[in-house]
Every structure is written in structure tokens, then in C-alpha cells.
Design a protein around this motif. Structure first.
Motif, mmCIF file in Angstrom:
data_model
loop_
_atom_site.group_PDB
_atom_site.id
_atom_site.type_symbol
_atom_site.label_atom_id
_atom_site.label_comp_id
_atom_site.label_asym_id
_atom_site.label_seq_id
_atom_site.Cartn_x
_atom_site.Cartn_y
_atom_site.Cartn_z
ATOM 1 N N SER A 44 0.870 -1.109 0.007
ATOM 2 C CA SER A 44 0.032 -0.006 0.090
ATOM 3 C C SER A 44 0.965 1.341 -0.036
ATOM 4 C CB SER A 44 -1.047 0.105 1.244
ATOM 5 O OG SER A 44 0.045 0.031 2.629
ATOM 6 N N PRO A 46 2.405 4.328 -1.391
ATOM 7 C CA PRO A 46 2.420 4.984 -2.743
ATOM 8 C C PRO A 46 3.551 5.363 -3.384
ATOM 9 C CG PRO A 46 1.906 6.548 -0.904
ATOM 10 C CD PRO A 46 1.874 4.888 -0.477
ATOM 11 N N TYR A 64 -4.692 -6.790 4.026
ATOM 12 C CA TYR A 64 -5.616 -6.481 2.814
ATOM 13 C C TYR A 64 -6.893 -6.573 2.994
ATOM 14 C CZ TYR A 64 -6.901 -11.448 2.009
ATOM 15 O OH TYR A 64 -7.656 -12.555 2.488
ATOM 16 N N TYR A 67 -8.354 -3.245 4.086
ATOM 17 C CA TYR A 67 -8.472 -2.323 2.794
ATOM 18 C C TYR A 67 -8.906 -3.052 1.458
ATOM 19 C CZ TYR A 67 -5.823 0.168 6.451
ATOM 20 O OH TYR A 67 -5.461 1.012 7.551
ATOM 21 N N PRO A 69 -10.722 -2.841 -1.159
ATOM 22 C CA PRO A 69 -11.198 -2.068 -2.386
ATOM 23 C C PRO A 69 -9.563 -1.502 -2.828
ATOM 24 C CG PRO A 69 -12.814 -1.344 -0.880
ATOM 25 C CD PRO A 69 -11.907 -2.120 0.034
ATOM 26 N N GLU A 70 -8.838 -1.069 -2.042
ATOM 27 C CA GLU A 70 -7.616 -0.629 -2.257
ATOM 28 C C GLU A 70 -6.564 -1.732 -2.457
ATOM 29 O OE1 GLU A 70 -9.274 2.379 0.850
ATOM 30 O OE2 GLU A 70 -9.121 0.023 0.551
ATOM 31 N N THR A 73 -7.419 -2.756 -6.452
ATOM 32 C CA THR A 73 -6.853 -1.553 -7.091
ATOM 33 C C THR A 73 -5.565 -1.971 -7.356
ATOM 34 O OG1 THR A 73 -8.601 -0.044 -6.448
ATOM 35 C CG2 THR A 73 -6.496 0.730 -7.404
ATOM 36 N N TRP A 74 -4.959 -2.328 -6.427
ATOM 37 C CA TRP A 74 -3.373 -2.480 -6.378
ATOM 38 C C TRP A 74 -3.153 -3.730 -7.150
ATOM 39 C CZ3 TRP A 74 -0.515 -6.781 -4.183
ATOM 40 C CH2 TRP A 74 0.737 -6.708 -4.470
ATOM 41 N N THR A 77 -3.242 -2.762 -10.558
ATOM 42 C CA THR A 77 -1.922 -2.009 -10.968
ATOM 43 C C THR A 77 -0.848 -3.067 -11.472
ATOM 44 O OG1 THR A 77 -2.594 -0.013 -9.658
ATOM 45 C CG2 THR A 77 -0.240 -0.399 -10.454
#
Length: 292
Positions: A44, A46, A64, A67, A69-70, A73-74, A77
Motif C-alpha cells: 500500500s 504509494p 489486505y 483495505y 477495495p484498495e 486496485t493494487w 496495477t
């Protein structure tokens, strides 16, 4: 291009790694011995430039589910960067929700699966009783770890707990499972496999008057040699659902002599590397095979 790999961890706040051996450091030592350039990074963070890595060892992303949703997204990515990961992204995504337990059960394997309470639904004791045959139930988030928001209660005490459970379900999906008394009486078995091959096993026993086997709740852990039947049951699960995984931890209980799956851990399981003598050598061998 020279290989540079990441050991992917999390920002520790002490919630899930108290009184543990740091397995990130063990993995780092192994990679150093294998002459592989690497660094430990947080999923996480950035500030991390993921494009500089040629491989990610997803090791200790222990928050995990806090968080989610994050985290999703990761994962996207990393997929966009086309960076190989161990375990692979499809495996991690599948394993991140306990819906997979019902899928495994549907294929005929003995599983402590239970019933899903979808987010926002009005929960019904009658419906649960029709699907979860047990005098006591365990409820836990569908996306969870570390016994977070996990509650055990007798079905006859439904009225005492329905308010809390409904409030939880209003926020996210939950799983209701039968409480298995063998967890309290004997404990939960964990069998570790690397590259599809058995490595080592432990028995996790909860503290007195508790049902959570995690060490940070007072549980104890000891190395064991699994029975031939238990090993065969776990190997069948690995062959079917985790044959391409660097690591998988098969957690379960024995009920009337038959192994029943409770979790198939393929995202960030603690591997008990410091407990079993053969663990680090087999782990190193499996990693070396992946680095070829």
C-alpha cells in the motif's frame, strides 16, 4: 536485465504479527543466499515504483482485508505492469473471498463451508438453521483474516447476537459456518506445500475457553507429522486447486477420522518456517526452482 524482486509486506501496526518470527527476513536471507537482488516493500506504499521489479513475492500483506477495495486496485496495477507474482494474481483474487470454500465443497471435497449472508440482506435464523446444521455457529466476514470480526455463539442465543450480526451484514458480506467442537478439543491442522509438494505441518491449539487458534489470541503451535490419510486429503486439494502455487497452507480439522478443509491459504499465510526443521530448506528449494 538483472532480476530485482520485491518481498511484498504491509505497514505493521502490531495487530497480526505480535510474537512471531519475521518470515520476511527469512525470505530475504534465502534470496541473498540465492544471489538475488531484492527489497522488502509494502503493497500500500504509494511511493513504491513497481515497474522496477521483475518478480513479486507476495508474502505478508496481512491487512489486505482491512483495505480490500484498495487491495483490488493494487492487484490491477500490478496486472497492468505485467509483473509476475507468486502466487499469481488470479489465484490471489480467487482466494481473497471465502466464496471459494463453497466452490470447493461443490466439487465434492469435505469442507466446513457454511452459508453466505450477502451484504445488506435481512438475516434469518430459520434460513441459517436450514443450511448450517450445528448447535453453535461461527460468523466471519467473507473477506477477512486473523479472526477479525469473528463471533461464535449457540444458535439458541440468536436473539442476543442478531443485532450485532445484522449491523455487520449491513456493511459487508459474511459467512456463517457450523462450529466444529474438534477445534476446541484438538485444534486446527495446517499443512504447508511448496510448488505442490508437502513440506511440513503444525497443530494449532486454542487457548483454554477460546476457539481462535491464532497465536496472538494465546493459541499454541507445535510441529507434527500428519497421518497418511490427512496428507492424502490435503494433497488432493492442492493438486486440484493450488498445483501452480509457490505456497499454500491447507488448514482444517479431523471429524470422525476425515480431514475437513477450513481454509486454503494462498495469499499471505504464515508459513511456520521457524517451527519445523525442514521448512526453510524446502522453502528455499521451491524458491530456487521459481528463479530459474
Amino acid at each position: 536485465m538483472k532480476r530485482h524482486v520485491a518481498i511484498v509486506s504491509y505497514f505493521s501496526v502490531g495487530a497480526y504479527d505480535a510474537n512471531t518470527v519475521d518470515e520476511n527476513l527469512i525470505l530475504s536471507e534465502i534470496l541473498t543466499e540465492l544471489k538475488t537482488s531484492h527489497e522488502i516493500v509494502c503493497w500500500s506504499d504509494p511511493q513504491v515504483d513497481w515497474s522496477k521489479f521483475s518478480l513479486l513475492f507476495i508474502k505478508s500483506t496481512w491487512d489486505y482485508f482491512d483495505y480490500y477495495p484498495e487491495f483490488l486496485t493494487w492487484l490491477e496495477t500490478i496486472r497492468t505492469h505485467e509483473i509476475p507474482t507468486l502466487n499469481n494474481l488470479d489465484t490471489i483474487l480467487w482466494n481473497s473471498s471465502k466464496r471459494y470454500l463453497l466452490e470447493i465443497e461443490s466439487k465434492g471435497f469435505p469442507v466446513i463451508a457454511g452459508m453466505i449472508l450477502e451484504k445488506g440482506r435481512l438475516i434469518s435464523k430459520v434460513e441459517i438453521e436450514g443450511k448450517v446444521k450445528s448447535e453453535s455457529w461461527v460468523v466471519k466476514p467473507l473477506v477477512s483474516g486473523g479472526a477479525k470480526n469473528t463471533l461464535k455463539f449457540a444458535s439458541e442465543d440468536w436473539d442476543k447476537h442478531v443485532g450485532k450480526v445484522q449491523a455487520w451484514v449491513n456493511e459487508e458480506a459474511f459467512l456463517v459456518q457450523p462450529f466444529i467442537s474438534e477445534v476446541e478439543k484438538v485444534g486446527e491442522y495446517s499443512l504447508l506445500f511448496f510448488n505442490g509438494e508437502f513440506s511440513h505441518a503444525v497443530l494449532k491449539t486454542p487457548a483454554k475457553k477460546d476457539f481462535r487458534v491464532q497465536h496472538y489470541f494465546g493459541g499454541t503451535i507445535k510441529s507434527i507429522d500428519p497421518s497418511a490419510s490427512m496428507l492424502a486429503s490435503c494433497q488432493a486439494l492442492v493438486d486440484e486447486f493450488a498445483s501452480d502455487s509457490l505456497y499454500v497452507r491447507v488448514d482444517g480439522v479431523e471429524v470422525e477420522g476425515q480431514f475437513h478443509l477450513m481454509e486454503l491459504e494462498m495469499i499471505e499465510p504464515y508459513l511456520f518456517l521457524a517451527i519445523c526443521e525442514q521448512a526453510i530448506p524446502t522453502y528455499k528449494k521451491a524458491i530456487a526452482a521459481r528463479l530459474v
